[in-house]
Design an enzyme around this catalytic site. Structure first.
Site, PDB file in Angstrom:
ATOM      1  N   TYR A  49      65.772  33.232  11.820  1.00  0.00           N
ATOM      2  CA  TYR A  49      66.154  33.848  13.078  1.00  0.00           C
ATOM      3  C   TYR A  49      64.911  34.278  13.850  1.00  0.00           C
ATOM      4  CZ  TYR A  49      70.867  33.831  11.216  1.00  0.00           C
ATOM      5  OH  TYR A  49      72.064  33.423  10.703  1.00  0.00           O
ATOM      6  N   ASN A 100      78.190  30.654  19.102  1.00  0.00           N
ATOM      7  CA  ASN A 100      78.177  29.208  19.297  1.00  0.00           C
ATOM      8  C   ASN A 100      79.597  28.628  19.241  1.00  0.00           C
ATOM      9  OD1 ASN A 100      77.864  26.488  19.156  1.00  0.00           O
ATOM     10  ND2 ASN A 100      76.825  26.482  17.175  1.00  0.00           N
ATOM     11  N   CYS A 147      74.127  25.552  13.830  1.00  0.00           N
ATOM     12  CA  CYS A 147      73.849  26.955  13.568  1.00  0.00           C
ATOM     13  C   CYS A 147      73.726  27.193  12.064  1.00  0.00           C
ATOM     14  CB  CYS A 147      74.930  27.840  14.170  1.00  0.00           C
ATOM     15  SG  CYS A 147      76.588  27.227  13.924  1.00  0.00           S
ATOM     16  N   HIS A 148      74.189  26.234  11.265  1.00  0.00           N
ATOM     17  CA  HIS A 148      74.130  26.431   9.813  1.00  0.00           C
ATOM     18  C   HIS A 148      72.737  26.210   9.252  1.00  0.00           C
ATOM     19  CE1 HIS A 148      74.891  22.111  10.417  1.00  0.00           C
ATOM     20  NE2 HIS A 148      74.181  21.954   9.328  1.00  0.00           N
ATOM     21  N   GLU A 207      72.548  18.372   2.981  1.00  0.00           N
ATOM     22  CA  GLU A 207      71.321  17.958   3.657  1.00  0.00           C
ATOM     23  C   GLU A 207      70.110  18.095   2.748  1.00  0.00           C
ATOM     24  OE1 GLU A 207      70.989  20.026   7.334  1.00  0.00           O
ATOM     25  OE2 GLU A 207      72.919  19.307   8.062  1.00  0.00           O
TER      26      GLU A 207
END
Length: 165
Positions: free
Chosen positions: A100, A123, A131-132, A158
DNA sequence: TCAGTTATTCATG
DNA sequence: CATGAATAACTGA
């Protein structure tokens, strides 16, 4: 403003379109009735095309890959600051993460980490706007509007490691 | 070291 | 004016 459903291996997402683009994407509700389904209206030709793009992008992201194309996003609902944040978020590629405070720095507001968090929560189009991929500074999870389980799943797919994974 | 607590910061409702 | 998907510094085990 039309709504359409997108079927994925992870459930049925609800996409909301305006005349300008994709304005919202909702996570599958565990036991939400699909009665409200097609939401009545037929999509315009434009929207039908966007829906296809959205579907491809969504599937790619759920598989942990980078979508080749995104539909136009209608983010007029957000404040200026939020839109800045969301734009930065789209620059984060699969497998990468930001904190952040890093995002805050990129926005020339090094101390606004907390405000960035709020913007992420606001969002309207999760997943397409990743946003993850935002972790706390200590590389812990932070929070997630759709529930932390989703965040964990997506990051895992990912290949991202976070504190406690 | 490490869990808990505190002071700071900032957009939003 | 209060609050949150934050953070760094500080405190006492």
């Amino acid at each position: 403003m039309n709504t359409a459903h997108i079927h994925t291996p992870d459930g049925v997402f609800a996409a909301t379109f305006t005349d300008h683009g994709l304005a919202g994407l909702r996570f599958p509700r565990p036991s939400q009735s699909l009665t409200k389904a097609a939401s009545g209206n037929a999509l315009t030709t434009k929207q039908a095309a966007w829906l296809k793009t959205t579907e491809r992008a969504l599937l790619a992201i759920l598989a942990g890959r980078n979508p080749r194309a995104l539909p136009p996003l209608d983010l007029k609902s957000g404040t200026g600051f939020q839109q800045e944040v969301w734009r930065e978020l789209q620059a984060i590629h699969p497998g990468e993460t930001r904190s952040y405070s890093e995002l805050a720095k990129q926005l020339k507001r090094p101390l606004a980490a907390r405000a960035v968090g709020s913007a992420c929560g606001a969002n309207p189009v999760p997943l397409l706007i990743p946003c993850h991929r935002v972790l706390a500074a200590n590389r812990r999870l932070g929070g997630f509007s759709g529930g932390l389980d989703w965040k964990r799943q997506l990051l895992k797919r990912e290949g991202v490691a976070w504190d406690g994974a």
